[in-house]
Design a protein around this motif. Structure first.
Motif, PDB file in Angstrom:
ATOM      1  N   GLU A   1     -14.459  -4.237  35.864  1.00 44.79           N
ATOM      2  CA  GLU A   1     -13.740  -4.300  37.125  1.00 44.79           C
ATOM      3  C   GLU A   1     -13.624  -2.881  37.679  1.00 44.79           C
ATOM      4  O   GLU A   1     -13.858  -1.910  36.960  1.00 44.79           O
ATOM      5  CB  GLU A   1     -12.349  -4.906  36.916  1.00 44.79           C
ATOM      6  CG  GLU A   1     -12.371  -6.315  36.353  1.00 44.79           C
ATOM      7  CD  GLU A   1     -10.984  -6.798  35.977  1.00 44.79           C
ATOM      8  OE1 GLU A   1     -10.146  -6.909  36.887  1.00 44.79           O
ATOM      9  OE2 GLU A   1     -10.743  -7.038  34.792  1.00 44.79           O
ATOM     10  N   PRO A   2     -13.278  -2.736  38.950  1.00 47.55           N
ATOM     11  CA  PRO A   2     -13.148  -1.393  39.517  1.00 47.55           C
ATOM     12  C   PRO A   2     -12.193  -0.525  38.693  1.00 47.55           C
ATOM     13  O   PRO A   2     -11.092  -0.949  38.346  1.00 47.55           O
ATOM     14  CB  PRO A   2     -12.602  -1.659  40.923  1.00 47.55           C
ATOM     15  CG  PRO A   2     -13.098  -3.028  41.262  1.00 47.55           C
ATOM     16  CD  PRO A   2     -13.068  -3.785  39.963  1.00 47.55           C
ATOM     17  N   GLY A   3     -12.628   0.676  38.384  1.00 43.67           N
ATOM     18  CA  GLY A   3     -11.805   1.605  37.626  1.00 43.67           C
ATOM     19  C   GLY A   3     -11.958   1.520  36.126  1.00 43.67           C
ATOM     20  O   GLY A   3     -11.398   2.344  35.397  1.00 43.67           O
ATOM     21  N   ALA A   4     -12.695   0.519  35.647  1.00 35.72           N
ATOM     22  CA  ALA A   4     -12.873   0.363  34.200  1.00 35.72           C
ATOM     23  C   ALA A   4     -13.862   1.400  33.677  1.00 35.72           C
ATOM     24  O   ALA A   4     -14.739   1.876  34.396  1.00 35.72           O
ATOM     25  CB  ALA A   4     -13.376  -1.039  33.865  1.00 35.72           C
ATOM     26  N   ARG A   5     -13.704   1.739  32.406  1.00 42.18           N
ATOM     27  CA  ARG A   5     -14.654   2.630  31.750  1.00 42.18           C
ATOM     28  C   ARG A   5     -15.783   1.768  31.195  1.00 42.18           C
ATOM     29  O   ARG A   5     -15.560   0.932  30.322  1.00 42.18           O
ATOM     30  CB  ARG A   5     -13.974   3.411  30.631  1.00 42.18           C
ATOM     31  CG  ARG A   5     -14.910   4.359  29.903  1.00 42.18           C
ATOM     32  CD  ARG A   5     -14.193   5.051  28.768  1.00 42.18           C
ATOM     33  NE  ARG A   5     -15.143   5.739  27.896  1.00 42.18           N
ATOM     34  CZ  ARG A   5     -14.831   6.217  26.693  1.00 42.18           C
ATOM     35  NH1 ARG A   5     -13.595   6.084  26.228  1.00 42.18           N
ATOM     36  NH2 ARG A   5     -15.744   6.818  25.974  1.00 42.18           N
TER      37      ARG A   5
END
Length: 357
Positions: A334-338
């Motif tokens: 998801e957005p922002g995940a590493r």
């Protein structure tokens, strides 16, 4: 504990390698594993001219469990029947009588945003699809091709006998008994004679399990309910064809088919453990495939074939902790995940196991 390792094709070798790393991380002198690798699928065909060489079949028969990666590839689709990579897996199921395919559909809370369904529909999802694996249209005879009055035609035979239905029904009732006590039998009894027999036999077997609530759905209604209100289900028992379709549909409830493990069991403790996903040749060799389904399949192997419940729990908890840290492969990001690669995700699971121990 003798484990036959069949990495297969596409991303199979990559995801199996990570599962082996995890198994080695929990191995101890008191419970050693003996891993023996063999060719299967397209890799076996390239090397030997057959997708299931005799030496591979001999190995799996002499082993306590089988860890399987994936099979297939576009280049093999025009081979004669019997020589295609998928024929190896079908042969293994029949040779070992692996008639019961367990496909747990469990949503990790950390991945609730990865699914395309609303959180309020899937939150807390935990169901089991139990697929009959050695009968139905995949194995029915006669089958083939011929020329008819309107040109080329092909035919397959959908068939079941009451012994096949009764034994998978009993496994389903036993599974439901150990869970929430609800079994839904899925068929197409309003159209197919095989569906009528399926329903009749399941009802007959239900008399042995008065503590389990039995319900029935037609396959089309079951497919609709699975995306409308999936938490209504506890255990679904169904035929080979319908189970194949429903479990792939259910994969999207969890965010990705890369999260779904499976176990194929027969009489006794021997089983074949594999991720539900396919060989994904477009992802192969790029270190981007999700290994978590294969790692979770290895956990199922420890639980079902070797009775190592505590170790299976440790692996599953390590996977959840990795997800709780926000670590993701590309398919569940998801957005922002590493975002991690295949190897790095395996290392992250091992790091959690080491930290816990």
């Amino acid at each position: 504990m003798k484990i036959a390792v069949l990495p297969g094709d596409g991303i199979g070798p990559e995801v199996v390698a990570e599962a082996l790393k995890v198994l080695r991380a929990i191995e101890s002198p008191q419970r050693p594993f003996a891993f023996t690798q063999a060719l299967v699928g397209g890799a076996a065909y390239e090397a030997t001219g057959h997708p299931l060489p005799p030496e591979t079949l001999a190995l799996v028969k002499a082993s306590d469990a089988i860890l399987f990666g994936a099979e297939g590839g576009f280049q093999y689709e025009t081979l004669p029947r019997g020589l295609r990579p998928g024929d190896a897996l079908l042969s293994l199921r029949t040779e070992l009588e692996l008639f019961a395919n367990f496909r747990p559909i469990r949503l990790f809370p950390e991945l609730i945003g990865a699914s395309t369904l609303r959180p309020d529909v899937i939150e807390g999802l935990d169901l089991l699809i139990l697929r009959e694996l050695t009968g139905d249209i995949y194995f029915g005879e006669p089958r083939g091709d011929r020329t008819g009055p309107h040109g080329r035609e092909s035919f397959n035979t959908m068939r079941y006998d009451e012994r096949e239905i009764a034994r998978i029904a009993r496994v389903g009732f036993e599974a439901a008994r150990s869970r929430r006590g609800k079994l839904c039998s899925v068929d197409k009894a309003n159209v197919l004679e095989t569906g009528e027999l399926w329903r009749q036999v399941v009802i007959e077997v239900s008399a042995e399990f008065p503590d389990v609530e039995l319900s029935h759905l037609y396959i089309d209604a079951a497919a609709m309910t699975l995306v409308r209100s999936p938490r209504d289900f506890d255990v679904i028992v169904t035929s080979n064809l319908f189970g194949d379709i429903l479990s792939d549909e259910a994969a999207m409830l969890t965010g990705s088919i890369g999260m779904l493990p499976s176990a194929s069991l027969g009489i006794g403790r021997k089983g074949l453990y594999e991720p539900v996903h396919g060989c994904a040749p477009d992802l192969a060799g790029r270190n981007i495939a999700n290994p978590l389904a294969t790692i979770l399949s290895a956990a199922m192997m420890l639980r079902f074939s070797f009775g190592l419940t505590a170790d299976a729990d440790r692996i599953e908890q390590a996977v959840r902790k990795v997800l709780a840290q926000g670590l993701r492969t590309a398919d569940i990001a998801e957005p922002g995940a590493r975002v991690l690669g295949t190897r790095e995700m395996g290392d992250a699971v091992i790091a959690q196991l080491t930290q816990a121990s």
